[in-house]
Each structure stands twice: as structure tokens, then as C-alpha cells.
Design an enzyme around this catalytic site. Structure first.
Site, PDB file in Angstrom:
ATOM      1  N   ASP A 162     103.239  57.555 -34.663  1.00 58.57           N
ATOM      2  CA  ASP A 162     103.761  57.425 -33.311  1.00 58.57           C
ATOM      3  C   ASP A 162     102.900  56.440 -32.503  1.00 58.57           C
ATOM      4  O   ASP A 162     101.810  56.051 -32.952  1.00 58.57           O
ATOM      5  CB  ASP A 162     103.803  58.817 -32.654  1.00 58.57           C
ATOM      6  CG  ASP A 162     104.965  58.955 -31.687  1.00 58.57           C
ATOM      7  OD1 ASP A 162     105.464  57.935 -31.198  1.00 58.57           O
ATOM      8  OD2 ASP A 162     105.374  60.105 -31.412  1.00 58.57           O
ATOM      9  N   PRO A 197     107.852  48.710 -32.598  1.00 61.42           N
ATOM     10  CA  PRO A 197     108.681  47.923 -31.672  1.00 61.42           C
ATOM     11  C   PRO A 197     109.121  48.699 -30.436  1.00 61.42           C
ATOM     12  O   PRO A 197     109.266  48.121 -29.360  1.00 61.42           O
ATOM     13  CB  PRO A 197     109.882  47.501 -32.517  1.00 61.42           C
ATOM     14  CG  PRO A 197     109.840  48.318 -33.749  1.00 61.42           C
ATOM     15  CD  PRO A 197     108.456  48.823 -33.934  1.00 61.42           C
ATOM     16  N   ASP A 223     114.087  58.377 -28.149  1.00 62.08           N
ATOM     17  CA  ASP A 223     114.311  59.536 -29.018  1.00 62.08           C
ATOM     18  C   ASP A 223     115.773  59.980 -28.962  1.00 62.08           C
ATOM     19  O   ASP A 223     116.374  60.033 -27.893  1.00 62.08           O
ATOM     20  CB  ASP A 223     113.465  60.730 -28.541  1.00 62.08           C
ATOM     21  CG  ASP A 223     111.979  60.487 -28.716  1.00 62.08           C
ATOM     22  OD1 ASP A 223     111.596  59.409 -29.210  1.00 62.08           O
ATOM     23  OD2 ASP A 223     111.202  61.394 -28.360  1.00 62.08           O
TER      24      ASP A 223
HETATM   25  C1  GLA Z   1     107.698  60.647 -29.547  1.00 66.64           C
HETATM   26  C2  GLA Z   1     108.531  60.265 -30.758  1.00 66.64           C
HETATM   27  C3  GLA Z   1     109.345  61.458 -31.225  1.00 66.64           C
HETATM   28  C4  GLA Z   1     108.407  62.620 -31.557  1.00 66.64           C
HETATM   29  C5  GLA Z   1     107.541  62.946 -30.354  1.00 66.64           C
HETATM   30  C6  GLA Z   1     106.454  63.953 -30.706  1.00 66.64           C
HETATM   31  O1  GLA Z   1     108.499  60.933 -28.440  1.00 66.64           O
HETATM   32  O2  GLA Z   1     109.383  59.195 -30.450  1.00 66.64           O
HETATM   33  O3  GLA Z   1     110.130  61.119 -32.350  1.00 66.64           O
HETATM   34  O4  GLA Z   1     107.630  62.279 -32.670  1.00 66.64           O
HETATM   35  O5  GLA Z   1     106.889  61.781 -29.843  1.00 66.64           O
HETATM   36  O6  GLA Z   1     105.605  64.226 -29.645  1.00 66.64           O
END
Ligand code: GLA
Length: 412
Positions: A162, A197, A223
Site C-alpha cells: 500500500d 500510480p 478503493d
Molecule cells: C487502502 C487500500 C485498500 C486497503 C486499505 C487498508 O485504502 O487502497 O485496498 O488495503 O488501504 O487499510
């Protein structure tokens, strides 16, 4: 003549080598990876006393692995079972290594990996390029080599990395590069999933040629949520940026539109069909985030559908793109091996009933898909043969609101 032929061969070899060098050279993810990832459905549940079946724990992954092996998921191609954020203890151990939360993962990750492997599956884990993960657990910044070695020593097969909590864009980019190199140095095959990205884009145009040299897949956009508006926004973003992102995808490196949320609460049947069809068109990694202990037969049928998975996993590895869009319909196509094409017709109208869409076959595949003739098979929402068509004919399909008809067009 022989010399000329040899020269041509060399050109071909050199071209192949140049193309291969574009992708992260770890031999992995030659087709989009498939598996299960806990985040969208289980988030950061850490209170196992209150919610023993929903918290992020060893038990959750063991139970999911059992289902994956016993109920056809592994055999359908879903290979990775992946841990997302919140698996860690709040601090590193005395040697500076990451450690799993001892209450929720009493056996540790090594034991979980052994169990997952014993089921014929692979284990994915999560960390972050910055000083903390997005949920505030220890990040890998300044520990890239150590963390890669730790994951390799546990038998981990995939790392989702991440991008929260970096001090600068340079630090973010450097961290993504260093972790890629650190994973390679371990000598273990570990698929490398990036969000590089996505975290870069608000401030800088991502350099996808570079990203593909370091990552096996990469998130570009927000997300996914368990809702139709989320699926729509991902598709709209993808279509809007297709000139940049489609050409870069291929064996070894994929755009990742995020998890499949089919089998949860927010999508209707028709919207679930759309997510499955469009994730196949986009050559997307297929990571389900749902509860395999409680899933409807319909969702299971869709997620395990062999014909759709075969389109997603097509060995040519070309991502599809939107051909046209009007007020009601979107038309997408994806080139497949054997000169075949997958074609998707999405009815984006959210009022009324099923609508008919008629389109000319002449223009599919740059005029080649149905030239001089083709046979067409409907894959979703149900499989059926549509018959043989000539290059100059049109095809009509009926599509429910927010649904998609997915077709396979085979040359004759
Ligand atoms: C970000 C990522 C998610 C998930 C959360 C976890 O938002 O984009 O896919 O992994 O962190 O905290």
C-alpha cells in the site's frame, strides 16, 4: 536467402526480448492473478472477542482456505488467499521484524502459510511503503529488505504493498522500487501488487513503463465499495484513461481495478453480472472479497463461470477497451488469442426494463473480428450460441438495466 531469414529471426528475437524487458522480470502473473482478499468485506476487524467470525484472524483465513479448496474456488483458478491491512502487532519484535498480532494469529504467519499451501493454495500478505499502513500499523519504510526476507521466510507468495504515509513522492516511488528489488533478492517467487500510480496521480502523471518494470499489478483508482456507484466510477475512470493504461497491460503486469464484491450486499444480480463481465474485459486481477462461508449459489455460479474466467485469463493478455458510449449503452471489446474477441454491451440506463441494442459487426476488432464471418456465443448473463454472422451483418442483444451481455466472437 538463409542469411536474410536469419536476420529476420534476430529481429524477432530482439523484439521479443525488448517486449519482455518491459514487464517485471519475475516470471509471475503471466495472466491476471486470481484469489481472495479480506479487505472490502472484513475491513479492520480486530475485536475477536466481540466478533469471532468476522475479525482479521488466523481462523478467518483457515476457514476461507478450507472453502476455497473444498467448494471449487481453487479449481476454478482462485489461487491466492490474501491478508490485507491490520494483521500485525502494533510494534515490531526485538529484532525489528514485523510480527503478526499474537492473539489473532496465535500460530504466526509461517504456520498459516503452511496450512494454505497444504490446501494447494498460495498466501498473500500486506504491508505499506510508508512509515505506517493506512490503518496505522507498522509500515515497511526503512525496512524493505528485512520485511521482504521475513515474508519470504514465512513462505508468502504475494505482497500487496500500500502507499499511505510517505513523506514525499520521491520517497514513495523509491520505496516501491526498493521493495520490488528486495523481493527479487529473496529468491522466492512473490507476486508484487502495488498502489503506486494511485497515490502518485493526484500530484504527478504516473510513468507506467517504469511501474510495469517493478510491479505485477497496480491500482490506479479509489478503493472499490460494495455498491453500483463504485463499480460505475471504476468503469468510467478506466474508459476515460484507456489511451494511457490499456496498452501497458500484458503478461507480467496488469491494471488492477480492485476487488470483486460479488456475493456481498450492494450489487443486484444484473450489477454482479456487469462486474464479472467487465473485470474479464479489463484483464483485471480477480480477487474476490466476500464471505465464502455464506455465499448464494448464483454468486458462486457467476464467480466460478469457466467461460468468463477463460476470457479474463486469455493468454494473449491484452486488456479490452471501450469502443463507444451513448446515453444508454456502452460497447467494449477485448482481443483474445486465436483472433477471437470478447465483446460487452452494458446498459447503463437505470430506468425502465430490458433495452435492445443493435450494433454492426463490421467494425469489431478494427474490422477483423468478423471478417469474412464469425460465430458468436453469449457467455453472460447465460451461455448460449447466437449463430453465424457475416461481416456486414448486425447483432441485436437485449440487456437489463445496469446489466451487461458478454459475447465471444470467433472468426470463421
Ligand atoms: C487502502 C487500500 C485498500 C486497503 C486499505 C487498508 O485504502 O487502497 O485496498 O488495503 O488501504 O487499510
Amino acid at each position: 536467402m538463409a542469411a536474410a531469414r536469419r536476420a529476420l529471426c534476430w529481429v524477432a528475437v530482439a523484439a521479443a526480448a525488448a517486449a519482455a524487458a518491459l514487464a517485471l522480470d519475475n516470471g509471475l502473473a503471466r495472466t491476471p492473478p486470481m484469489g481472495w482478499l479480506h479487505w472490502e468485506r472484513f475491513l479492520c476487524g480486530t475485536d475477536c472477542a466481540a466478533e469471532p467470525r468476522r475479525c482479521v484472524s488466523e481462523q478467518l483465513f483457515v476457514e476461507m482456505a478450507d472453502r476455497m479448496a473444498a467448494e471449487g474456488w481453487r479449481d476454478a483458478g482462485y489461487e491466492f488467499i490474501c491478508i490485507d491491512d491490520c494483521w500485525m502487532a502494533p510494534t515490531r519484535d526485538e529484532q525489528g521484524r514485523l510480527q503478526a498480532d499474537p492473539k489473532r494469529f496465535p500460530g504466526g504467519i509461517r504456520k498459516l502459510a503452511d496450512y494454505v499451501h497444504s490446501k494447494g493454495l498460495k498466501l498473500g500478505i500486506y504491508s505499506d511503503v510508508g512509515s505506517k499502513t493506512c490503518a496505522g500499523f507498522p509500515g515497511s519504510y526503512n525496512h524493505y529488505d528485512l520485511d521482504a526476507q521475513t515474508f519470504a521466510s514465512w513462505g508468502v507468495d504475494l505482497l500487496k504493498f500500500d502507499g499511505c504515509n510517505s513523506d514525499s513522492l520521491e520517497q514513495l516511488a523509491e520505496g516501491y522500487r526498493l521493495m520490488s528489488l528486495a523481493l527479487n533478492k529473496t529468491g522466492r517467487s512473490i507476486v508484487y501488487s502495488c498502489e503506486w500510480p494511485f497515490y502518485l496521480r493526484p500530484l504527478q502523471q504516473p510513468n507506467y513503463t517504469e511501474i510495469k518494470q517493478y510491479c505485477n499489478h497496480w491500482r490506479n483508482f479509489y478503493d472499490v465499495y460494495d455498491s453500483w456507484s463504485s463499480i460505475k466510477s471504476i468503469l468510467d475512470w478506466t474508459a476515460l484513461h484507456q489511451d494511457t493504461i490499456v496498452k501497458i497491460a500484458g503478461p507480467g503486469g496488469w491494471n488492477d481495478p480492485d476487488m470483486l464484491v460479488i456475493g456481498n450486499f450492494g450489487l443486484s444480480w444484473d450489477q454482479s453480472v456487469t462486474q464479472m463481465a467487465m473485470w474479464a474485459i479489463m484483464a483485471a486481477p480477480l480477487f474476490m472479497s466476500n464471505d465464502l462461508r455464506h455465499i448464494s449459489p448464483e454468486a458462486k455460479w457467476l464467480l466460478q463461470n469457466k467461460e468468463v474466467i477463460a476470457i479474463n485469463q486469455d493468454p494473449l493478455g491484452k486488456q479490452g477497451y471501450q469502443l463507444s458510449k451513448d446515453k444508454n449503452f456502452q460497447l467494449w471489446e477485448r482481443p483474445l488469442s486465436g483472433r477471437a474477441y470478447a465483446v460487452a454491451v452494458l446498459n447503463q440506463q437505470e430506468i425502465g426494463g430490458p433495452q435492445k441494442f443493435t450494433f454492426s459487426l463490421t467494425f469489431l476488432g478494427n474490422g477483423l473480428a468478423c471478417n469474412p464471418a464469425c460465430s458468436i456465443r453469449q457467455v453472460l448473463p447465460a451461455s448460449r450460441d447466437c449463430g453465424v454472422y457475416s461481416w456486414i451483418s448486425s447483432l441485436s442483444v437485449e440487456v437489463n438495466p445496469t446489466s451487461t451481455v458478454l459475447l465471444k466472437v470467433l472468426p470463421l
